[in-house]
Every structure is written in structure tokens, then in C-alpha cells.
Design an enzyme around this catalytic site. Structure first.
Site, mmCIF file in Angstrom:
data_model
loop_
_atom_site.group_PDB
_atom_site.id
_atom_site.type_symbol
_atom_site.label_atom_id
_atom_site.label_comp_id
_atom_site.label_asym_id
_atom_site.label_seq_id
_atom_site.Cartn_x
_atom_site.Cartn_y
_atom_site.Cartn_z
ATOM 1 C CG ASP A 411 -1.847 0.751 1.767
ATOM 2 O OD1 ASP A 411 -2.202 1.727 0.340
ATOM 3 O OD2 ASP A 411 -1.596 2.289 1.905
ATOM 4 C CD GLU A 464 -2.626 1.853 -2.961
ATOM 5 O OE1 GLU A 464 -3.333 3.346 -3.426
ATOM 6 O OE2 GLU A 464 -1.315 2.776 -2.350
#
Length: 731
Positions: A411, A464
Site C-alpha cells: 500500500d 500501489e
């Protein structure tokens, strides 16, 4: 003349520290010690009425400990030198337990050295709480890194959460504190009580290396069951590497476990309940993988797991740890891979967590210009500190190795790569060269990916990353960060923006659908329609689509058709496959009742058939990351908002033609040049009645005519249904 026997006494300072729970060197005060008159034992047992020392082998009495100062301290001479235990009389109860302070050093110097070097990747089985048997006695070894603390105790159900009873031993210079607690086993709740460098008692801390936790909102760590899970996924593990290659079909269903479905009465589904319902559903829809939003323990449900504090423990929300292992095993036996979101970029400020863990910024940077995320009110890990880097890498390895997870989606990588991420002038500190790049984070990510590749054959790492940072999914040896794949955030934003326009205006935004092909092969991309696009007032996918209800469903079907034909692996967030009207609500279930309606069921059927087509036709996935796998046929028909392109696999000549009509106007006799003559079969038509469309199409296929077009000697004369996508291949 008789020799005078001197029994070592406790200094006033040690006495005060002992009675106030801040004893730094408990083994200098407690446990057995030798004198000229034999062996003596000291034990600190506040509230005890009497203490005997008995032989561990047969229970015979070896001596009696008498109360002394400070209150709660007992001392006495014991016979012999054999292993012993205490027989303690408490008010209304008698307890027998071995003496924690009779055990020698527990952790090896090698392990401590590797930990300080950031290379102890089995850290979860070294630090934290690990049940074991020492000298025939079952118990749990506790260990925690807190180099700047004055004192550390382990507290829990076993000692009425009294920080005076079990002070730990510091292993200098590693900064690790350790203690073995006999007869403490799996299922026991515990925390660490720390005294900071200034002498102040800190908030009790959950174990950073806990492998199990209480169910939130409770915050204690739990001693995990050490028995290894019995896996049944050997076939999957042996065959998974080819499934994760750049030329393999990868279609991911993203899930928030708390809200995929609710069993009722406000209860969250357990891992076993999810396995029973989610796995068959994913198989039925043809997804290759399920991606779980963060499941590592997190205190605040509204963070969706993106503010974790227990990087080694599946959240207690979903039941026992072994339940998650069963879930993964069930997925693998059904042929479904498991990806989890992993968050090494930041952590929350909760007092029981990592924040100022030992009274100093241990895991985070001291300066908020480096160590605090303004957007999320969270702390940033100090990636340059070897112990912290090793802690994070060991967490990733733990999920991949211990739980057989197939991939980690990392993330917020962009927030890690840039020191000025979401910061104004003067709010950030440049690197040593004066630049904005976070060199320590870059080193960490490369180290993490290298270790993951070496230790977990066939596993994926997915970034990401929302900027144009070069080489995110390129090998480390070539200067890249070493991720397997990268989310294509630009494609997502551009194409969604295009689809939100009414068709009459789309001709002015034609390039938003084509621009992604300028960089589509610069990385190994995943095309994500993720949870981020259906929250915070953005509306659901179906609600982003313009027009009346028929046009909205047709637009969504066409968008999915375009996405599955476009180069890049696929990811769809739950609810999108049934065209859920409402925006995602993490406190409620998906609106499964919508499947009572043909239009919503038609979207679901389309997603199933797109996945099947994507997997069956190699041209649609084998060259996802190679420019030779894609060729525009029509990319500039702005007036009609028509796109057409060819997808090519490894086998030359085996191509799939994808044609998109992004207006509600049917196009009859639309000419498209194709590379080979013959009958081109219609593989899929998003306007088919089974999907809720008008059923306009080409009666199963079209034969080429010898009319030159688009640089080819032959062409097809097609009927393009309104707001629809066609897939055709030479029969």
C-alpha cells in the site's frame, strides 16, 4: 573460628525499583544465588501468604522462603542444587509454578546479532511470545525490543496485569528484553509494561511481534498456538509460479472481509464462513485470485485495515489464527490464489502500539518532517534503521511463508518514495544529496523484494504506486524496485473520467481512453477498479455511468469489455460485478438482493464470461507487458467514439479483435481491416440479451471481404451495437 556467611542484600534502590515495577536487572535480585552456606532463593510474590521451594522431580520440600523487605519479597535457603518450583499459598488457593528467574539466557547471540543487522527474517519465532519447553517445563518465552527503556515487564492474565511481578532481562547491547514464564501457554493474553528513559511509566504496549490478538476493541496480544498448521495445498504451491508469470492470466477480486457479507445480528463473518461462501463465488465468477484488504490487526475499523499495529497477526475480528490458514488452504485447493494488502508505509498513533514504543521514537523518525503523515495522522517508519527494516521485511516474509499467501500488494508506495509526499515547502527534509527521493525507503523496498523473491518461490509483490517513478516493476539488477506488478492508477483515473461523460461529449475526451497505451508497457501493470473509486462520495461504478438506467448498465458493460480487452492484469472491487447502486459501506454487506433483478445479474454473468474468455484466449493475456501484444486498428475515430485494437499472444497469427462503440448509436456496416481472411467469430458481445443488452450483433460472426482498410488487404463489415464491446477471432 567459624566463617561468617554473607548473604547478598538488596540495595535500597533495587528495593524501590522492585516494589515500583521498574527493576532493570531482575536476575541480580531474584532467583537462586550461591553463598558459602549454600543456595538461597529470592522470589517477589506480592500478596502471597507463604512460599515453599519443592523439588521439580518429586515434590519434596527443599526449603521455606520467609518474607523480607520490601513487602512481597521472600527469601530462604534451599537444599541441594536440583531444579525446583514454588508452592505458593495465596488467599484461598495454592499454586505450584517454576521460578522464571532460575533459567539461563534464552536467545542466542547469533539471533540477536542478526536482528540488529536487520536480517533475522524468522523474527516472529524469536521475539514476541513463543511457547516452548525448557528443561522439561512447558511455558512461553517472551522477548521484546526496547533498547531505551529503563525497565520492561511482561504482564497478563497470569499475574493480574501487575508490572512488578515479571520484570524482564535486558540482553545488552541488542536492546532485547527476554523472560521465560513457566506454565504460560497458548491463548493467554499479555502486554508489555515499560518504563521510559526518563523513569516515567509508559502506556502498556501490545506486542509488535504478536502472532495472535484479542478481538477489537480489546487490545491485548495473545500467545499463539505453536502447533504448525497441516496444509493440503501442495499441488497449488508447486504449480503457482507459472500462474504469476507476466504472460499468465491474472484476474483479481478485491474484498473487504468485514463487509463482503454479514451473517446477521451485526456479526462479522469468520474465516470459515468466508471460506464456505466466498471461495465458491470467486471460482464461479472465474477470478484467478482474491485480494483481501488489510487483515493484519488494526485498532480502528474505519481505517479498513490501512492503519495496522499487529503486522504478524491476522485480526482477531475473524476468529482464531488457524482459521485464516484454513481459508488460504481452502482457496488453494479450489485453484484460487490469495493476495493480501500489506502496509509498511505508516502506523497509527494509538498508545498501545508502536508510537514511542520505549519512550523514544523507536520505530518512527523523531522529526515530524520525516516521521509523520499529515494526510492520515500516522507515523512513518524509520526505514534507515536496520532493526525496523528487518522487522518490516520479516512481517512480509511471515505472511508469505507461514500462511502460504501468494502475493503482497504494498500500500501507498508513492508516500514512501518521496520525502515531500503531500508536503508543502519547508515541511520536509531533503535527502543527503538535497533531493526529494527517500533513499532509505528505496533501499528497504529493494531489500524486501529481493528477500521475498529468494525465500518465497512463485509469490508476487504488487505496488500501489501512483506516480511516474521509473522501474517500479523492473528487476533490481536493472535499477528497478523489484516488484512483480504495479497498479496502473493513471489508466484507472483517465478511463473512469471518460466514462463519466455523456456520450455526446466523449469525442472531446477520446485521448483519455488511448493515452494509457503510450506507457502501457513501461511496467507490468494491473488495471485496478479498486475500493478507492467507490467511497467518499465518488459513487458506485454504476452510478458513475451517465444516461438513463438502460444506458448506465450498457456503459458499465462496455467499460468492463474495454478493460478486459486492454493490456494489463485485472482487478475489480467487490460489488462492482453486480452493479451495486450504493456506494461501498464498510459497516454493511454488499446488496446481494440486487441479483433478483435481470440487469444486475446480467452484469455478474458478463464478468464471469469475460474472465473465462480472458483465461481461454492466450492473446488476451500472454503479452500484457509487451508492446508486440497490442496493435491499434482504429484509435482516432473521435467522431464516432469507436476504438478497435488487436491483441496478440505468443503464437503468431492467433489474435483477438476488440471493437468498442462508446455511444448509444448503433453503427451498421462499420468497416475494420483485419490481418487474415476468413470467418471471424463473435466471441463475446456485451450487448447480448443474457447480459441485459438489446441483443444487436453479427449473428455469431462475419466473413472478411476483399476490401483494403487500415493497412490490411481484407476487412470486416460489422454491426456495432450501442454502448457495447465486441470480441472477435478468426474461426
Amino acid at each position: 573460628m567459624n566463617d561468617i556467611v554473607v548473604i547478598p542484600s538488596i540495595s535500597p534502590e533495587q528495593s524501590w525499583q522492585l516494589s515500583h515495577g521498574c527493576l532493570r536487572d531482575p536476575f541480580a535480585v531474584l532467583g537462586p544465588f550461591e553463598t558459602g552456606a549454600g543456595r538461597y532463593v529470592r522470589a517477589f510474590l506480592p500478596g502471597a501468604e507463604a512460599v515453599e521451594v519443592v523439588a521439580r522431580s518429586d515434590g519434596r520440600r527443599l526449603g521455606t522462603l520467609s518474607p523480607t523487605e520490601p513487602a512481597g519479597l521472600f527469601m530462604g535457603r534451599v537444599e541441594g542444587h536440583e531444579p525446583y518450583r514454588f508452592r505458593i499459598e495465596w488467599p484461598g488457593a495454592v499454586q505450584e509454578v517454576e521460578d522464571s528467574y532460575s533459567y539461563d539466557l534464552l536467545l542466542s547471540e547469533t539471533d540477536l546479532h542478526l536482528f540488529n543487522e536487520g536480517r533475522l527474517f524468522e523474527i516472529a519465532f524469536t521475539l514476541g511470545a513463543n511457547p516452548m519447553t525448557i528443561d522439561g517445563v512447558r511455558g512461553t518465552r517472551f522477548a521484546v525490543w526496547a533498547p531505551n527503556a529503563r525497565a520492561v515487564s511482561v504482564i497478563g492474565d497470569f499475574d493480574t496485569w501487575d508490572n512488578r511481578r515479571h520484570p524482564m532481562r535486558l540482553r545488552y547491547p541488542s536492546g532485547v528484553w527476554e523472560l521465560f514464564l513457566p506454565r504460560v501457554g497458548p491463548g493467554t493474553r499479555y502486554k508489555f509494561a515499560l518504563v521510559g528513559p526518563d523513569g516515567a511509566r509508559l502506556p502498556d504496549k501490545a506486542d509488535p511481534l504478536a502472532k495472535a490478538t484479542e478481538q477489537p476493541p480489546a487490545t491485548a496480544s495473545v500467545v499463539a498456538n505453536p502447533e504448525p498448521f497441516v496444509w493440503h495445498d501442495e499441488a497449488w504451491m508447486e504449480s503457482r509460479a507459472p500462474r504469476h508469470r507476466y504472460d499468465a492470466p491474472l484476474s483479481i477480486y478485491e474484498v473487504h472481509c468485514e463487509s463482503w457479507f454479514r451473517p446477521g445480528h451485526g456479526r462479522i463473518a469468520s474465516w470459515d464462513e468466508l471460506a464456505d461462501r466466498l471461495v465458491p463465488y470467486v471460482v464461479e465468477l472465474g477470478f484467478t485470485h482474491v485480494e483481501l484488504m488489510p487483515i493484519a490487526e488494526y485498532p480502528f475499523g474505519g481505517s479498513w485495515g490501512y492503519q495496522p499495529l499487529g503486522l504478524f497477526a491476522p485480526s482477531g475480528r475473524f476468529g482464531p489464527v488457524e482459521g485464516f490458514a484454513r481459508f488460504v488452504d481452502t482457496c488453494h485447493r479450489a485453484g484460487v490464489g490469495v493476495i493480501i494488502d500489506w502496509v509498511p508505509g505508516h502506523f497509527p498513533t494509538d498508545a498501545h502500539g508502536l508510537a514511542r514504543f520505549d519512550g523514544t521514537p523507536l520505530f518512527e523518525h523523531a522529526d515530524p518532517k520525516e516521521g509523520f503523515h499529515q494526510d492520515w495522522n500516522t507515523f512513518i517508519y524509520n526505514f534507515g534503521r536496520r532493526e525496523v527494516q528487518g522487522f518490516l521485511i520479516a512481517s512480509g516474509v511471515h505472511w508469505l511463508e507461514y500462511f502460504h499467501v501468494d502475493g503482497l500488494r504494498v500500500d501507498a508506495v508513492a508516500s514512501m518514495l518521496y520525502r515531500d509526499y503531500s508536503r508543502k515547502e519547508g515541511e520536509w527534509i531533503p535527502n543527503i544529496y538535497g533531493g526529494r527521493e527517500n533513499l532509505e525507503a528505496i533501499g528497504f523496498l529493494r531489500h524486501f523484494n529481493a528477500v521475498a523473491e529468494e525465500r518465497s518461490h512463485g509469490a508476487m509483490t504488487i505496488a500501489e504506486e501512483s506516480t511516474a517513478w521509473p522501474g517500479v516493476s523492473r528487476p533490481i539488477r536493472d535499477g528497478g524496485l523489484g516488484f512483480t506488478f504495479k497498479w496502473n492508477m493513471g489508466w484507472m483515473h483517465d478511463t473512469l473520467h471518460y466514462m463519466e461523460f455523456a456520450p455526446i461529449f466523449r469525442s472531446y475526451h477520446h485521448n483519455e481512453m488511448t493515452f494509457g497505451l503510450l506507457y502501457a508497457f513501461s511496467e507490468n501493470f494491473v488495471l485496478p477498479l479498486s475500493h478507492d473509486e467507490v467511497v467518499y462520495g465518488k459513487g458506485s461504478l454504476i452510478n458513475k455511468m451517465p444516461g438513463d438506467n438502460w444506458q448506465r448498465f450498457a456503459n458499465l458493460r462496455a467499460y468492463f469489455g474495454f478493460m478486459w480487452g486492454h493490456p494489463g492484469k485485472k482487478l475489480l472491487f467487490m460489488g462492482g460485478e453486480i452493479a451495486q447502486w450504493s456506494e461501498w459501506n464498510h459497516d454493511a454487506s454488499i446488496d446481494w438482493n440486487l441479483l433478483d433483478y435481470d440487469t444486475h445479474r446480467g452484469i455478474q454473468t458478463l464478468v464471469r464470461d469475460l474472465n473465462a474468455l480472458y483465461r481461454e484466449y492466450h492473446a488476451l493475456h500472454e503479452r500484457d507487458s509487451i508492446s508486440s501484444g497490442f496493435r491499434w486498428v482504429i484509435g482516432n475515430d473521435t467522431a464516432n467514439s469507436v476504438f478497435a485494437f488487436l491483441r496478440q499472444g505468443h503464437e503468431e497469427g492467433r489474435v483477438v479483435l476488440v471493437v468498442c462503440n462508446m455511444t448509444p448509436v448503433p453503427r451498421l456496416g462499420y468497416g475494420i481491416g483485419v490481418p487474415r481472411p476468413g470467418f471471424w467469430r463473435e466471441l463475446l458481445n456485451t450487448d447480448a440479451s443474457i447480459y441485459g443488452g438489446s441483443n444487436m450483433g453479427n449473428n455469431g460472426g462475419v466473413k472478411t471481404v476483399p476490401v483494403q482498410m487500415h493497412g490490411e488487404a481484407q476487412s470486416l463489415s460489422l454491426t456495432l451495437p450501442p454502448l457495447a464491446v465486441l470480441y472477435l477471432a478468426l474461426d
